[in-house]
Design a protein around this motif. Structure first.
Motif, PDB file in Angstrom:
ATOM      1  N   HIS A   1       4.041  10.552  -5.029  1.00 60.82           N
ATOM      2  CA  HIS A   1       5.157  10.126  -4.227  1.00 60.82           C
ATOM      3  C   HIS A   1       4.930   8.391  -4.263  1.00 60.82           C
ATOM      4  CE1 HIS A   1       1.801  11.246  -1.660  1.00 60.82           C
ATOM      5  NE2 HIS A   1       2.169  10.317  -0.991  1.00 60.82           N
ATOM      6  N   LYS A   2       3.988   8.026  -5.168  1.00 62.42           N
ATOM      7  CA  LYS A   2       3.914   6.560  -5.538  1.00 62.42           C
ATOM      8  C   LYS A   2       4.034   6.336  -6.847  1.00 62.42           C
ATOM      9  CE  LYS A   2       0.664   4.581  -2.768  1.00 62.42           C
ATOM     10  NZ  LYS A   2      -0.295   4.135  -1.819  1.00 62.42           N
TER      11      LYS A   2
ATOM     12  N   THR B   1     -11.504   2.697  -2.906  1.00 65.69           N
ATOM     13  CA  THR B   1     -10.019   2.298  -3.528  1.00 65.69           C
ATOM     14  C   THR B   1      -9.964   1.446  -4.598  1.00 65.69           C
ATOM     15  OG1 THR B   1      -9.468   3.023  -1.263  1.00 65.69           O
ATOM     16  CG2 THR B   1      -7.659   2.159  -2.804  1.00 65.69           C
TER      17      THR B   1
ATOM     18  N   ASP C   1     -10.106   6.360  -4.315  1.00 65.88           N
ATOM     19  CA  ASP C   1      -8.633   6.734  -3.617  1.00 65.88           C
ATOM     20  C   ASP C   1      -8.075   6.160  -4.843  1.00 65.88           C
ATOM     21  OD1 ASP C   1      -6.369   6.145  -2.284  1.00 65.88           O
ATOM     22  OD2 ASP C   1      -7.252   5.919  -0.437  1.00 65.88           O
TER      23      ASP C   1
ATOM     24  N   SER D   1       0.621  -1.144  -0.033  1.00 62.33           N
ATOM     25  CA  SER D   1      -0.053  -0.031   0.118  1.00 62.33           C
ATOM     26  C   SER D   1       0.998   1.217   0.010  1.00 62.33           C
ATOM     27  CB  SER D   1      -0.991  -0.092   1.256  1.00 62.33           C
ATOM     28  OG  SER D   1      -2.111   0.895   0.845  1.00 62.33           O
TER      29      SER D   1
ATOM     30  N   THR E   1      -7.211   6.514   5.920  1.00 62.74           N
ATOM     31  CA  THR E   1      -7.419   8.176   5.787  1.00 62.74           C
ATOM     32  C   THR E   1      -8.829   8.302   5.197  1.00 62.74           C
ATOM     33  OG1 THR E   1      -6.237   7.563   3.916  1.00 62.74           O
ATOM     34  CG2 THR E   1      -5.006   8.543   5.365  1.00 62.74           C
TER      35      THR E   1
ATOM     36  N   ASN F   1      -1.152   9.714  -5.486  1.00 60.64           N
ATOM     37  CA  ASN F   1      -0.013  10.013  -4.723  1.00 60.64           C
ATOM     38  C   ASN F   1       1.144  10.133  -5.698  1.00 60.64           C
ATOM     39  OD1 ASN F   1      -2.054   8.769  -3.293  1.00 60.64           O
ATOM     40  ND2 ASN F   1      -0.442   8.593  -1.614  1.00 60.64           N
TER      41      ASN F   1
ATOM     42  N   HIS G   1      -7.985  11.163  -6.071  1.00 57.69           N
ATOM     43  CA  HIS G   1      -6.420  11.862  -5.788  1.00 57.69           C
ATOM     44  C   HIS G   1      -5.317  10.726  -6.329  1.00 57.69           C
ATOM     45  CE1 HIS G   1      -6.227   9.131  -1.853  1.00 57.69           C
ATOM     46  NE2 HIS G   1      -5.053   9.116  -2.445  1.00 57.69           N
TER      47      HIS G   1
ATOM     48  N   HIS H   1      -8.434   2.270   3.185  1.00 56.48           N
ATOM     49  CA  HIS H   1      -7.202   2.814   3.807  1.00 56.48           C
ATOM     50  C   HIS H   1      -7.880   3.796   4.795  1.00 56.48           C
ATOM     51  CE1 HIS H   1      -3.533   5.477   4.167  1.00 56.48           C
ATOM     52  NE2 HIS H   1      -2.885   4.099   3.910  1.00 56.48           N
TER      53      HIS H   1
ATOM     54  N   ALA I   1      -4.601   6.068  -4.827  1.00 56.57           N
ATOM     55  CA  ALA I   1      -3.331   5.889  -4.280  1.00 56.57           C
ATOM     56  C   ALA I   1      -2.496   4.771  -5.095  1.00 56.57           C
ATOM     57  CB  ALA I   1      -3.280   5.659  -2.713  1.00 56.57           C
TER      58      ALA I   1
ATOM     59  N   ALA J   1      -0.330  15.637  -0.057  1.00 54.08           N
ATOM     60  CA  ALA J   1      -0.259  14.442   0.208  1.00 54.08           C
ATOM     61  C   ALA J   1      -1.719  13.709  -0.276  1.00 54.08           C
ATOM     62  CB  ALA J   1      -0.046  14.020   1.710  1.00 54.08           C
ATOM     63  N   GLY J   2      -1.521  12.391  -0.094  1.00 53.15           N
ATOM     64  CA  GLY J   2      -2.779  11.551  -0.488  1.00 53.15           C
ATOM     65  C   GLY J   2      -4.088  11.772   0.278  1.00 53.15           C
ATOM     66  N   ALA J   3      -3.758  11.741   1.781  1.00 51.06           N
ATOM     67  CA  ALA J   3      -4.725  12.250   2.619  1.00 51.06           C
ATOM     68  C   ALA J   3      -5.186  13.443   2.328  1.00 51.06           C
ATOM     69  CB  ALA J   3      -4.294  11.775   4.052  1.00 51.06           C
TER      70      ALA J   3
ATOM     71  N   GLU K   1      -7.689  13.635  -0.607  1.00 52.90           N
ATOM     72  CA  GLU K   1      -9.010  13.253  -0.012  1.00 52.90           C
ATOM     73  C   GLU K   1      -9.758  14.306   0.635  1.00 52.90           C
ATOM     74  OE1 GLU K   1      -8.727   9.841   2.611  1.00 52.90           O
ATOM     75  OE2 GLU K   1      -7.071   8.870   1.546  1.00 52.90           O
TER      76      GLU K   1
HETATM   77  C1  LIG Z   1      -5.044   3.287  -0.416  1.00 53.18           C
HETATM   78  C2  LIG Z   1      -4.290   4.735   0.224  1.00 53.18           C
HETATM   79  N1  LIG Z   1      -4.992   5.760   0.400  1.00 53.18           N
HETATM   80  C3  LIG Z   1      -4.641   6.851   0.834  1.00 53.18           C
HETATM   81  C4  LIG Z   1      -3.163   6.902   1.238  1.00 53.18           C
HETATM   82  C5  LIG Z   1      -2.611   8.311   1.994  1.00 53.18           C
HETATM   83  O1  LIG Z   1      -1.531   8.819   1.278  1.00 53.18           O
HETATM   84  P1  LIG Z   1      -0.700   9.683   2.113  1.00 53.18           P
HETATM   85  O2  LIG Z   1       0.177   8.875   2.710  1.00 53.18           O
HETATM   86  O3  LIG Z   1       0.100  10.565   0.797  1.00 53.18           O
HETATM   87  O4  LIG Z   1      -1.333  10.841   2.768  1.00 53.18           O
HETATM   88  C6  LIG Z   1      -2.314   5.943   1.071  1.00 53.18           C
HETATM   89  C7  LIG Z   1      -0.980   5.813   1.689  1.00 53.18           C
HETATM   90  O5  LIG Z   1      -0.037   5.077   1.379  1.00 53.18           O
HETATM   91  C8  LIG Z   1      -2.729   4.672   0.851  1.00 53.18           C
HETATM   92  O6  LIG Z   1      -2.282   3.731   0.463  1.00 53.18           O
END
Ligand SMILES: Cc1ncc(COP(=O)(O)O)c(C=O)c1O
Length: 518
Positions: free
Chosen positions: A292-293, A237, A266, A100, A195, A290, A288, A193, A268, A160-162, A165
């Motif tokens: 960074h992923k 997700t 989501d 994840s 978040t 990420n 969203h 997730h 991510a 960031a991902g969150a 969101e």
């Molecule tokens: C499925 C999922 N949603 C949301 C997030 C949240 O992303 P972030 O850590 O950039 O806030 C992650 C983080 O890895 C994730 O794996």
């Protein structure tokens, strides 16, 4: 030397059957005291000129006692942080199968691009006419994200991902408010997730959970049963946190839209489908990503994240500002909620977002090209399935069939061994591997979630597989003691994680007052 709080938790050499050393160091692995334990009050490591004689304008508020910070020389500081950095395990050190999290290699080309003075040395308050190149880059990144997702709009500022969101749910709320339709609930599948429900709750929505089917997918019938005039959105997700594609997305989107609600995705895990699936074609309203992923910008301790959202035409007017637009060969920035942006819900950040991450992500996209990005998702899925296939006879796969970008196992293979998922993860550390994600997703008992990513070679996967297989066999052979004592070979041994969470020591307190420099 008093190391009262930077305590050594590994076995004493005598206990471990090893010769003791005079220094307490072992080979070139040095014990590192806290910086406070090394410094002296009043010592200064730099030569500063005496301050100019200016009138004191602090009105009696000046500090009366020394601040109590340790003073160290430059070499001491350099060594301290170098030694600490050598303790850090990162993607540059080895395989990081944290499910994840998509811990993939950060290409050095991206770093080089981010440091170009035209990107690295500019200031967000510079006149727009002097940063046209940077705005062009932001615009180009937005274009790529729209192309890859099929969505007509993008907001780049979430950090960031969150945060993405949050931006997405606030956008949905603004759209609902604009049509005079305040709704109260957000539906979230139980495999989500953490978040996702946290975001919905922090925006003031009541969160309702949707169960998973025995195949690890969203239960469509259960979802439909929850739909009603009070549902604002669902947060799904896809690929989901069980590492599986949600095959009924189009049906889910139709049901959500028929109920007047919005579909938040989501994204991510976009790494698994980039170049192959366009989220717009699945009926998604906002998602969203990420950077960074999927787009390889540094993740975690390595740097700030970036979580842009892509949006449908219906939601685009409510998205957060600022926004870069191309206008007759030049770029301008829409910053205020007036005119063409009157319906935007506001801002999430002072400026555009993480510029350094934008440069890295675009560099990654352009160096791969459309065909290369398609290959990325194919290889990510291939590597995860290679792991799954190579481990399925010794571990217990959580679900039947192939996976997407991550392989999920439950702790069935550890039944009656006395070894837990946590013990197993700690034993992996002794073998030189960062552990996989543990106990997540919650829908799987004692979960072990492994995400190799596309940047691992077959050789490194084979090494990891050999270690996991050997450990699984060891656990089954009854050697629980080996696992309970792990990790043995690290600078710190197993910590009491409950005490660390319940009684965290967040502040260093000297056992005796710091020494003053002589
Ligand atoms: C499925 C999922 N949603 C949301 C997030 C949240 O992303 P972030 O850590 O950039 O806030 C992650 C983080 O890895 C994730 O794996």
């Amino acid at each position: 030397m008093d190391r009262s709080q930077g305590r050594v938790t590994r076995l004493a050499p005598e206990e471990a059957g090893e010769p003791a050393t005079v220094s307490g160091h072992r080979g070139l692995m040095l014990e590192e005291p806290l910086i406070f334990e090394q410094g002296e009050i009043g010592r200064c490591g730099v030569d500063l000129p005496a301050p100019p004689p200016v009138a004191n304008r602090l009105g009696g508020l000046e500090r009366r006692q020394p601040i109590g910070l340790p003073g160290l020389s430059e070499p001491q500081v350099v060594r301290h942080y170098t030694r600490l950095s050598q303790r850090n395990y990162g993607i540059d050190s080895g395989l990081f199968p944290l499910g994840s999290c998509t811990m993939k290699h950060n290409p050095r080309l991206n770093e080089r691009m981010a440091r170009l003075p035209g990107f690295g040395d500019i200031h967000p308050l510079q006149p727009v006419s002097t940063v046209q190149g940077a705005l062009a880059l932001i615009h180009a990144l937005a274009h790529w994200l729209k192309q890859l997702t099929g969505m007509p709009a993008v907001a780049l500022s979430p950090a960031a991902g969150a945060h993405g969101e949050l931006a997405g749910i606030m956008t949905i709320r603004a759209a609902l408010t604009a049509r005079g339709d305040a709704r109260r609930k957000v539906l979230v599948p139980e495999s989500a997730h953490g978040t996702n429900p946290a975001t919905a709750a922090s925006c003031g929505y009541a969160v309702e959970s949707i169960p998973a089917t025995p195949q690890g997918r969203v239960d469509l019938a259960a979802l439909e049963a929850k739909l009603g005039p009070d549902v604002a959105a669902i947060m799904i997700t896809n690929p989901n946190t069980c590492g599986l594609f949600e095959p009924e997305m189009i049906e889910i989107a139709a049901a959500i839209h028929a109920a007047g609600a919005f579909l938040y995705c989501d994204g991510a895990n976009f790494n698994a489908i980039v170049g192959r699936v366009r989220p717009a074609d699945l009926g998604i309203d906002v998602m969203h990503i990420n950077l960074h992923k999927t787009f390889s910008t540094p993740h975690g301790g390595g740097g700030p994240g970036s979580g842009p959202i892509v949006l449908s035409a219906a939601l685009a007017p409510y998205a957060p500002l600022p926004k870069v637009v191309a206008d007759g060969g030049a770029f301008r920035v829409i910053e205020h909620r007036t005119g063409e942006a009157a319906q935007a819900f506001g801002r999430l950040k002072a400026f555009h977002g993480q510029m350094g991450m934008f440069v890295r992500a675009l560099s990654y996209m352009m160096s791969h090209g459309a065909d290369g990005l398609r290959q990325v998702s194919s290889d990510a899925v291939l590597n995860a399935n290679y792991l799954l296939a190579a481990l399925k006879d010794v571990l217990t796969p959580a679900f039947d069939g192939p996976c997407m970008h991550e392989a999920l196992f439950d702790d069935g293979f550890l039944k009656d061994t006395g070894v837990s998922t946590l013990d197993f993860a700690k034993a992996l550390i002794d073998e030189g591997f960062h552990p996989m994600t543990m106990y997540f997703p919650l829908v799987v008992h004692g979960a072990l979630l492994m995400e190799p990513t596309e940047t691992e070679s077959r050789q490194s996967l084979d090494q990891f597989i050999a270690v996991v297989r050997a450990l699984a066999q060891r656990a089954k052979s009854g050697d629980a003691a080996h696992f309970h004592a792990a990790p043995r070979l690290t600078p710190r041994r197993r910590l009491d994680e409950t005490a660390a969470a319940r009684k965290p020591v967040l502040r260093w307190k000297p056992s005796e007052p710091l020494k003053a420099a002589e």
